[in-house]
Design a protein around this motif. Sequence first.
Motif, PDB file in Angstrom:
ATOM      1  N   ASN A 273       0.819  -1.204   0.000  1.00 28.75           N
ATOM      2  CA  ASN A 273       0.000   0.000   0.000  1.00 28.75           C
ATOM      3  C   ASN A 273       0.860   1.265   0.000  1.00 28.75           C
ATOM      4  O   ASN A 273       0.677   2.166   0.817  1.00 28.75           O
ATOM      5  CB  ASN A 273      -0.968  -0.014   1.191  1.00 28.75           C
ATOM      6  N   LEU A 274       1.836   1.286  -0.903  1.00 25.60           N
ATOM      7  CA  LEU A 274       2.764   2.413  -1.019  1.00 25.60           C
ATOM      8  C   LEU A 274       2.595   3.104  -2.362  1.00 25.60           C
ATOM      9  O   LEU A 274       2.209   2.474  -3.343  1.00 25.60           O
ATOM     10  CB  LEU A 274       4.216   1.925  -0.940  1.00 25.60           C
ATOM     11  N   THR A 275       2.935   4.369  -2.388  1.00 29.52           N
ATOM     12  CA  THR A 275       3.026   5.082  -3.652  1.00 29.52           C
ATOM     13  C   THR A 275       4.487   5.083  -4.078  1.00 29.52           C
ATOM     14  O   THR A 275       5.387   4.851  -3.253  1.00 29.52           O
ATOM     15  CB  THR A 275       2.553   6.549  -3.507  1.00 29.52           C
ATOM     16  N   SER A 276       4.719   5.348  -5.350  1.00 29.35           N
ATOM     17  CA  SER A 276       6.106   5.403  -5.824  1.00 29.35           C
ATOM     18  C   SER A 276       6.866   6.532  -5.132  1.00 29.35           C
ATOM     19  O   SER A 276       8.056   6.413  -4.847  1.00 29.35           O
ATOM     20  CB  SER A 276       6.149   5.563  -7.346  1.00 29.35           C
ATOM     21  N   THR A 277       6.180   7.608  -4.826  1.00 24.34           N
ATOM     22  CA  THR A 277       6.791   8.746  -4.126  1.00 24.34           C
ATOM     23  C   THR A 277       7.247   8.339  -2.729  1.00 24.34           C
ATOM     24  O   THR A 277       8.372   8.642  -2.321  1.00 24.34           O
ATOM     25  CB  THR A 277       5.780   9.913  -4.022  1.00 24.34           C
ATOM     26  N   LYS A 278       6.375   7.654  -2.013  1.00 27.90           N
ATOM     27  CA  LYS A 278       6.704   7.213  -0.655  1.00 27.90           C
ATOM     28  C   LYS A 278       7.880   6.240  -0.683  1.00 27.90           C
ATOM     29  O   LYS A 278       8.793   6.341   0.147  1.00 27.90           O
ATOM     30  CB  LYS A 278       5.470   6.564  -0.014  1.00 27.90           C
ATOM     31  N   LEU A 279       7.873   5.299  -1.627  1.00 24.95           N
ATOM     32  CA  LEU A 279       8.979   4.347  -1.748  1.00 24.95           C
ATOM     33  C   LEU A 279      10.286   5.074  -2.033  1.00 24.95           C
ATOM     34  O   LEU A 279      11.310   4.779  -1.420  1.00 24.95           O
ATOM     35  CB  LEU A 279       8.698   3.318  -2.844  1.00 24.95           C
ATOM     36  N   ALA A 280      10.257   6.044  -2.953  1.00 24.89           N
ATOM     37  CA  ALA A 280      11.468   6.806  -3.283  1.00 24.89           C
ATOM     38  C   ALA A 280      12.021   7.514  -2.050  1.00 24.89           C
ATOM     39  O   ALA A 280      13.232   7.492  -1.805  1.00 24.89           O
ATOM     40  CB  ALA A 280      11.163   7.817  -4.384  1.00 24.89           C
ATOM     41  N   ASP A 281      11.138   8.110  -1.268  1.00 24.98           N
ATOM     42  CA  ASP A 281      11.569   8.798  -0.050  1.00 24.98           C
ATOM     43  C   ASP A 281      12.124   7.819   0.978  1.00 24.98           C
ATOM     44  O   ASP A 281      13.115   8.105   1.646  1.00 24.98           O
ATOM     45  CB  ASP A 281      10.410   9.584   0.562  1.00 24.98           C
ATOM     46  N   GLU A 282      11.498   6.641   1.099  1.00 25.70           N
ATOM     47  CA  GLU A 282      11.959   5.631   2.055  1.00 25.70           C
ATOM     48  C   GLU A 282      13.374   5.155   1.760  1.00 25.70           C
ATOM     49  O   GLU A 282      14.211   5.080   2.652  1.00 25.70           O
ATOM     50  CB  GLU A 282      11.051   4.389   1.996  1.00 25.70           C
ATOM     51  N   ILE A 283      13.609   4.818   0.500  1.00 27.01           N
ATOM     52  CA  ILE A 283      14.902   4.199   0.171  1.00 27.01           C
ATOM     53  C   ILE A 283      15.960   5.203  -0.252  1.00 27.01           C
ATOM     54  O   ILE A 283      17.117   4.837  -0.429  1.00 27.01           O
ATOM     55  CB  ILE A 283      14.748   3.079  -0.886  1.00 27.01           C
ATOM     56  N   GLY A 284      15.574   6.458  -0.408  1.00 25.32           N
ATOM     57  CA  GLY A 284      16.560   7.504  -0.698  1.00 25.32           C
ATOM     58  C   GLY A 284      16.983   7.593  -2.155  1.00 25.32           C
ATOM     59  O   GLY A 284      18.164   7.762  -2.451  1.00 25.32           O
ATOM     60  N   VAL A 285      16.020   7.460  -3.062  1.00 24.56           N
ATOM     61  CA  VAL A 285      16.310   7.650  -4.491  1.00 24.56           C
ATOM     62  C   VAL A 285      15.410   8.760  -5.016  1.00 24.56           C
ATOM     63  O   VAL A 285      14.436   9.147  -4.365  1.00 24.56           O
ATOM     64  CB  VAL A 285      16.082   6.355  -5.309  1.00 24.56           C
ATOM     65  N   GLN A 286      15.735   9.257  -6.196  1.00 28.23           N
ATOM     66  CA  GLN A 286      14.906  10.305  -6.781  1.00 28.23           C
ATOM     67  C   GLN A 286      13.550   9.736  -7.163  1.00 28.23           C
ATOM     68  O   GLN A 286      13.438   8.606  -7.635  1.00 28.23           O
ATOM     69  CB  GLN A 286      15.587  10.895  -8.006  1.00 28.23           C
ATOM     70  N   ARG A 287      12.535  10.528  -6.973  1.00 25.43           N
ATOM     71  CA  ARG A 287      11.181  10.087  -7.292  1.00 25.43           C
ATOM     72  C   ARG A 287      11.037   9.744  -8.769  1.00 25.43           C
ATOM     73  O   ARG A 287      10.342   8.790  -9.125  1.00 25.43           O
ATOM     74  CB  ARG A 287      10.171  11.163  -6.898  1.00 25.43           C
ATOM     75  N   SER A 288      11.718  10.488  -9.605  1.00 19.94           N
ATOM     76  CA  SER A 288      11.615  10.244 -11.051  1.00 19.94           C
ATOM     77  C   SER A 288      12.193   8.890 -11.444  1.00 19.94           C
ATOM     78  O   SER A 288      11.726   8.273 -12.398  1.00 19.94           O
ATOM     79  CB  SER A 288      12.318  11.361 -11.826  1.00 19.94           C
ATOM     80  N   SER A 289      13.181   8.409 -10.697  1.00 19.40           N
ATOM     81  CA  SER A 289      13.779   7.119 -11.064  1.00 19.40           C
ATOM     82  C   SER A 289      12.751   5.993 -10.949  1.00 19.40           C
ATOM     83  O   SER A 289      12.707   5.093 -11.790  1.00 19.40           O
ATOM     84  CB  SER A 289      15.014   6.814 -10.215  1.00 19.40           C
ATOM     85  N   ILE A 290      11.897   6.056  -9.941  1.00 15.00           N
ATOM     86  CA  ILE A 290      10.870   5.022  -9.803  1.00 15.00           C
ATOM     87  C   ILE A 290       9.796   5.183 -10.862  1.00 15.00           C
ATOM     88  O   ILE A 290       9.360   4.201 -11.473  1.00 15.00           O
ATOM     89  CB  ILE A 290      10.262   5.036  -8.380  1.00 15.00           C
ATOM     90  N   SER A 291       9.388   6.408 -11.128  1.00 16.07           N
ATOM     91  CA  SER A 291       8.357   6.592 -12.159  1.00 16.07           C
ATOM     92  C   SER A 291       8.880   6.178 -13.532  1.00 16.07           C
ATOM     93  O   SER A 291       8.138   5.621 -14.344  1.00 16.07           O
ATOM     94  CB  SER A 291       7.835   8.035 -12.175  1.00 16.07           C
ATOM     95  N   HIS A 292      10.157   6.371 -13.802  1.00 22.40           N
ATOM     96  CA  HIS A 292      10.743   5.937 -15.081  1.00 22.40           C
ATOM     97  C   HIS A 292      10.783   4.412 -15.173  1.00 22.40           C
ATOM     98  O   HIS A 292      10.571   3.844 -16.248  1.00 22.40           O
ATOM     99  CB  HIS A 292      12.135   6.514 -15.266  1.00 22.40           C
ATOM    100  N   ILE A 293      11.044   3.742 -14.054  1.00 19.03           N
ATOM    101  CA  ILE A 293      11.041   2.276 -14.041  1.00 19.03           C
ATOM    102  C   ILE A 293       9.620   1.766 -14.277  1.00 19.03           C
ATOM    103  O   ILE A 293       9.389   0.867 -15.098  1.00 19.03           O
ATOM    104  CB  ILE A 293      11.595   1.729 -12.707  1.00 19.03           C
ATOM    105  N   LEU A 294       8.657   2.363 -13.585  1.00 20.36           N
ATOM    106  CA  LEU A 294       7.265   1.929 -13.710  1.00 20.36           C
ATOM    107  C   LEU A 294       6.681   2.206 -15.091  1.00 20.36           C
ATOM    108  O   LEU A 294       5.820   1.465 -15.562  1.00 20.36           O
ATOM    109  CB  LEU A 294       6.400   2.570 -12.621  1.00 20.36           C
ATOM    110  N   SER A 295       7.142   3.260 -15.747  1.00 18.74           N
ATOM    111  CA  SER A 295       6.641   3.567 -17.091  1.00 18.74           C
ATOM    112  C   SER A 295       7.344   2.735 -18.161  1.00 18.74           C
ATOM    113  O   SER A 295       6.906   2.697 -19.304  1.00 18.74           O
ATOM    114  CB  SER A 295       6.825   5.057 -17.397  1.00 18.74           C
ATOM    115  N   GLY A 296       8.435   2.073 -17.779  1.00 22.82           N
ATOM    116  CA  GLY A 296       9.177   1.268 -18.745  1.00 22.82           C
ATOM    117  C   GLY A 296      10.258   2.054 -19.481  1.00 22.82           C
ATOM    118  O   GLY A 296      10.948   1.522 -20.342  1.00 22.82           O
TER     119      GLY A 296
END
Length: 139
Positions: A13-36
């Motif tokens: 039950n996490l958002t990509s933003t929350k995950l990025a903040d938790e693990i210390g990576v840029q938010r865009s890196s997760i959205s780029h992975i999720l978009s392919g």
Amino acid sequence: MKNRLMEFLKTHNLTSTKLADEIGVQRSSISHILSGRNKPSYDFIYKFLQYHKDINPKWLILGEGSMYTKEKQTSMSFEQQQEKSTLREAATKNEQTSEYRKSDSRELKSKSDESSYIAKIVIFYSDNHFEEYTPKDKK
């Protein structure tokens, strides 16, 4: 890996933003992975697995096995090793102190068996005052 990351986010039950903040990576890196658009970097995978130690790395990277590790982690971080070492040292010191006290009390018992007695007890307080007690009855 994109689908497994989405499954992880949904399960926790996490958002990509929350995950990025938790693990210390840029938010865009997760959205780029999720978009392919991008594949996950080593840095992303490392940080993800360091933060979420219960996630099975083979599942995350290769899609093999279940999402969670079944075995307890056998390797320890440097901090965990230091903490364990510190606890072990404290336990050893405690055992040594306990043995010292036992031998000390045995020594006191053997001395008290002789014709010795308590002459005076002095209690020192943290505010630098003290009290003296002198037993009235002597053996």
